[in-house]
Write a protein that holds these residues in place. Structure first.
Motif, PDB file in Angstrom:
ATOM      1  N   THR A 220       3.431   5.329 -43.723  1.00  0.00           N
ATOM      2  CA  THR A 220       4.202   4.131 -43.398  1.00  0.00           C
ATOM      3  C   THR A 220       5.399   4.552 -42.544  1.00  0.00           C
ATOM      4  N   ASP A 221       5.561   3.838 -41.423  1.00  0.00           N
ATOM      5  CA  ASP A 221       6.679   4.150 -40.536  1.00  0.00           C
ATOM      6  C   ASP A 221       7.953   3.536 -41.111  1.00  0.00           C
ATOM      7  N   ILE A 222       8.556   4.250 -42.028  1.00  0.00           N
ATOM      8  CA  ILE A 222       9.751   3.737 -42.678  1.00  0.00           C
ATOM      9  C   ILE A 222      10.903   3.607 -41.689  1.00  0.00           C
ATOM     10  N   ASP A 223      11.110   4.650 -40.887  1.00  0.00           N
ATOM     11  CA  ASP A 223      12.237   4.634 -39.942  1.00  0.00           C
ATOM     12  C   ASP A 223      12.092   3.510 -38.917  1.00  0.00           C
ATOM     13  N   GLY A 224      10.861   3.298 -38.404  1.00  0.00           N
ATOM     14  CA  GLY A 224      10.654   2.230 -37.426  1.00  0.00           C
ATOM     15  C   GLY A 224      10.926   0.859 -38.002  1.00  0.00           C
ATOM     16  N   ASN A 225      10.500   0.625 -39.233  1.00  0.00           N
ATOM     17  CA  ASN A 225      10.741  -0.673 -39.855  1.00  0.00           C
ATOM     18  C   ASN A 225      12.219  -0.872 -40.189  1.00  0.00           C
ATOM     19  N   VAL A 226      12.891   0.200 -40.553  1.00  0.00           N
ATOM     20  CA  VAL A 226      14.329   0.088 -40.817  1.00  0.00           C
ATOM     21  C   VAL A 226      15.076  -0.262 -39.539  1.00  0.00           C
ATOM     22  N   LEU A 227      14.688   0.346 -38.418  1.00  0.00           N
ATOM     23  CA  LEU A 227      15.325   0.020 -37.139  1.00  0.00           C
ATOM     24  C   LEU A 227      15.039  -1.421 -36.721  1.00  0.00           C
ATOM     25  N   ALA A 228      13.823  -1.903 -37.015  1.00  0.00           N
ATOM     26  CA  ALA A 228      13.505  -3.298 -36.712  1.00  0.00           C
ATOM     27  C   ALA A 228      14.380  -4.251 -37.523  1.00  0.00           C
ATOM     28  N   LEU A 229      14.632  -3.893 -38.784  1.00  0.00           N
ATOM     29  CA  LEU A 229      15.515  -4.724 -39.604  1.00  0.00           C
ATOM     30  C   LEU A 229      16.946  -4.677 -39.071  1.00  0.00           C
ATOM     31  N   LEU A 313      16.965  -1.033 -48.221  1.00  0.00           N
ATOM     32  CA  LEU A 313      17.075  -0.122 -49.357  1.00  0.00           C
ATOM     33  C   LEU A 313      15.764  -0.058 -50.141  1.00  0.00           C
ATOM     34  N   ALA A 314      15.141  -1.200 -50.357  1.00  0.00           N
ATOM     35  CA  ALA A 314      13.851  -1.207 -51.059  1.00  0.00           C
ATOM     36  C   ALA A 314      12.781  -0.473 -50.260  1.00  0.00           C
ATOM     37  N   LEU A 315      12.888  -0.505 -48.938  1.00  0.00           N
ATOM     38  CA  LEU A 315      11.935   0.216 -48.090  1.00  0.00           C
ATOM     39  C   LEU A 315      12.070   1.718 -48.278  1.00  0.00           C
ATOM     40  N   TYR A 316      13.288   2.207 -48.381  1.00  0.00           N
ATOM     41  CA  TYR A 316      13.497   3.638 -48.618  1.00  0.00           C
ATOM     42  C   TYR A 316      13.024   4.054 -50.014  1.00  0.00           C
ATOM     43  N   ARG A 317      13.122   3.153 -50.968  1.00  0.00           N
ATOM     44  CA  ARG A 317      12.727   3.466 -52.345  1.00  0.00           C
ATOM     45  C   ARG A 317      11.253   3.160 -52.634  1.00  0.00           C
ATOM     46  N   TYR A 318      10.559   2.647 -51.647  1.00  0.00           N
ATOM     47  CA  TYR A 318       9.153   2.253 -51.840  1.00  0.00           C
ATOM     48  C   TYR A 318       9.036   1.197 -52.937  1.00  0.00           C
ATOM     49  N   ASP A 319      10.014   0.308 -52.988  1.00  0.00           N
ATOM     50  CA  ASP A 319      10.014  -0.794 -53.958  1.00  0.00           C
ATOM     51  C   ASP A 319       9.419  -2.021 -53.262  1.00  0.00           C
ATOM     52  N   ARG A 320       8.123  -2.198 -53.432  1.00  0.00           N
ATOM     53  CA  ARG A 320       7.405  -3.233 -52.701  1.00  0.00           C
ATOM     54  C   ARG A 320       7.857  -4.635 -53.094  1.00  0.00           C
ATOM     55  N   ALA A 321       8.057  -4.872 -54.387  1.00  0.00           N
ATOM     56  CA  ALA A 321       8.413  -6.216 -54.854  1.00  0.00           C
ATOM     57  C   ALA A 321       9.773  -6.651 -54.313  1.00  0.00           C
ATOM     58  N   ALA A 356       6.864  -8.431 -43.220  1.00  0.00           N
ATOM     59  CA  ALA A 356       6.375  -8.745 -44.570  1.00  0.00           C
ATOM     60  C   ALA A 356       4.963  -8.260 -44.800  1.00  0.00           C
ATOM     61  N   THR A 357       4.214  -8.011 -43.749  1.00  0.00           N
ATOM     62  CA  THR A 357       2.841  -7.516 -43.900  1.00  0.00           C
ATOM     63  C   THR A 357       2.784  -6.014 -44.171  1.00  0.00           C
ATOM     64  N   LEU A 358       3.940  -5.355 -44.170  1.00  0.00           N
ATOM     65  CA  LEU A 358       3.971  -3.906 -44.402  1.00  0.00           C
ATOM     66  C   LEU A 358       3.584  -3.612 -45.848  1.00  0.00           C
ATOM     67  N   GLU A 359       2.662  -2.671 -46.021  1.00  0.00           N
ATOM     68  CA  GLU A 359       2.208  -2.275 -47.360  1.00  0.00           C
ATOM     69  C   GLU A 359       2.888  -0.965 -47.748  1.00  0.00           C
ATOM     70  N   LEU A 360       3.461  -0.946 -48.929  1.00  0.00           N
ATOM     71  CA  LEU A 360       4.152   0.245 -49.443  1.00  0.00           C
ATOM     72  C   LEU A 360       3.382   0.766 -50.649  1.00  0.00           C
TER      73      LEU A 360
END
Length: 391
Positions: A220-229, A313-321, A356-360
């Motif tokens: 999962t491209d965590i850094d790319g999604n964080v930059l998009a946010l 923050l939830a993206l970095y923690r892999y907290d999907r909910a 929102a379609t990103l799967e963690l």
């Protein structure tokens, strides 16, 4: 003295007795003669017995007085001797107390010295124990140095492989980067293979297992999604508010035409012109949102920004909910309070839908199987049996 008086009166009584008995005149005469002789003898002896009895009574009195005096002297002397003995006992007791105090004072310093010596002895015992432990540790360290000296010159390669595995674990569990972790594990396997030692095949087998488990983790491209946010957060201040319902309706054309065919239209326009000043009708849907004052836009933007930061923050923690919940809340507020007809608002909503379609997928791998084997190799220079393996 009473005896003497009694003896003086006895002749008269004897004479009276003689007179009463006349029949015995001869006997009386004889008796009188004898009595006369006895009186004469008594008269001659009485003066000699009186001084002797007086002397004996005075002697007795003097003896009694002497005994009393001696007794008094004895009692007085005994009392004085008792007092002297009491004084001597008190003085001796005071001397004994003073000597006891001196003895205690004299023993105080030796007792303190003995206590100091005992404490020093305990400290020496502890020091000896510590020295013994240090000697044992030094022997163990010397044995380890000897083992290290006997190792193969390629032992540094084992240390390098262990370092690469540790870095792979950091990338996987701290930075959530399975791709980089897989590359590091592959580099460690190449390092072990370069040692060209058949005894190290168990390490390569464990590394192959770790590489397969790490590569199977979905990237999962965590850094790319964080930059998009971050880009979405910066655009919040540029989104226009939804003021469509608050603006006045556009005025309708009330001009009456002269064409007879438009009589229905003209009639309607005339009716609207008459009722326009009395009744105003506006049509709204039941779920239309409440209007938001422009000065409250800052609070709205800050709340949306807060939800987007929570999703980061939830993206970095892999907290999907939490990630999906924060995104959906931000989307709802943007759609409710901003103009959805504007292209910026539409682009922001579309970006949120894409994120929102990103799967963690959570990382279930807890440890690497090759790490304890590499620890044995770097510590002992060879692989030990399972019983001797360090915990």
């Amino acid at each position: 003295m009473d005896n003497n008086k009694h003896d003086a009166k006895s002749p008269e009584s004897e004479a009276t007795a003689i007179i009463v008995s006349p029949e015995t005149t001869d006997d009386i005469s004889a008796t009188s003669a004898s009595s006369t002789e006895s009186q004469t003898a008594k008269a001659t002896t009485a003066p000699s017995q009186t001084p002797a009895s007086n002397r004996s009574s005075w002697a007795i009195r003097f003896g009694v007085l002497l005994a009393l005096g001696l007794t008094a002297c004895t009692l007085g002397g005994g009392f004085m001797l008792y007092q002297q003995m009491q004084q001597q006992l008190l003085a001796q007791e005071a001397k004994n107390i003073a000597l006891l105090d001196q003895l205690q004072q004299a023993l105080l310093l030796p007792n303190q010295r003995i206590g100091q010596l005992e404490q020093q002895q305990l400290n020496d015992a502890k020091t000896y124990q510590e020295l013994t432990k240090l000697a044992e540790y030094q022997n163990q360290l010397q044995d380890r140095v000897n083992k290290l000296a006997q190792r193969s010159p390629t032992h540094w390669m084992a240390s390098e492989a262990e370092y690469l595995v540790n870095m792979a674990g950091r990338k996987l569990w701290l930075e959530k980067d399975p791709r980089t972790a897989t590359d590091l594990l592959k580099s460690a396997d190449e390092t072990i293979a370069a040692m060209n030692n058949p005894a190290l095949l168990p390490i390569r087998k464990a590394l192959a297992k770790d590489i397969a488990a790490t590569a199977s983790i979905k990237t999962t491209d965590i850094d790319g999604n964080v930059l998009a946010l971050d880009a979405l957060i910066e655009q919040l201040d540029k989104l226009p508010l939804n003021r469509t319902d608050s603006e006045a309706d556009a005025p309708e054309d009330t001009t009456i035409t002269g064409d007879l065919n438009d009589w229905q239209s003209n009639l309607g326009k005339t009716w609207k012109a008459l009722t326009q000043d009395f009744i105003t009708i506006r049509h709204k849907t039941a779920d239309a949102p409440a209007l938001l004052a422009p000065e409250q836009q800052w609070y709205l933007v800050e709340n949306i920004r807060h939800k987007l930061l929570q999703s980061q923050l939830a993206l970095y923690r892999y907290d999907r909910a939490t990630y999906h919940q924060s995104l959906m809340m931000a989307r709802k507020w943007i759609q409710s309070y901003f103009d959805t007809q504007d292209h910026k608002t539409a682009e922001a909503i579309a970006e949120i839908d894409r994120l929102a379609t990103l799967e963690l997928d959570p990382i279930t791998l807890k440890s690497f199987a090759a790490k304890p084997l590499l620890l044995q190799l770097t510590s002992y220079g060879e692989l030990t049996s399972s019983e001797d393996a360090p915990l």
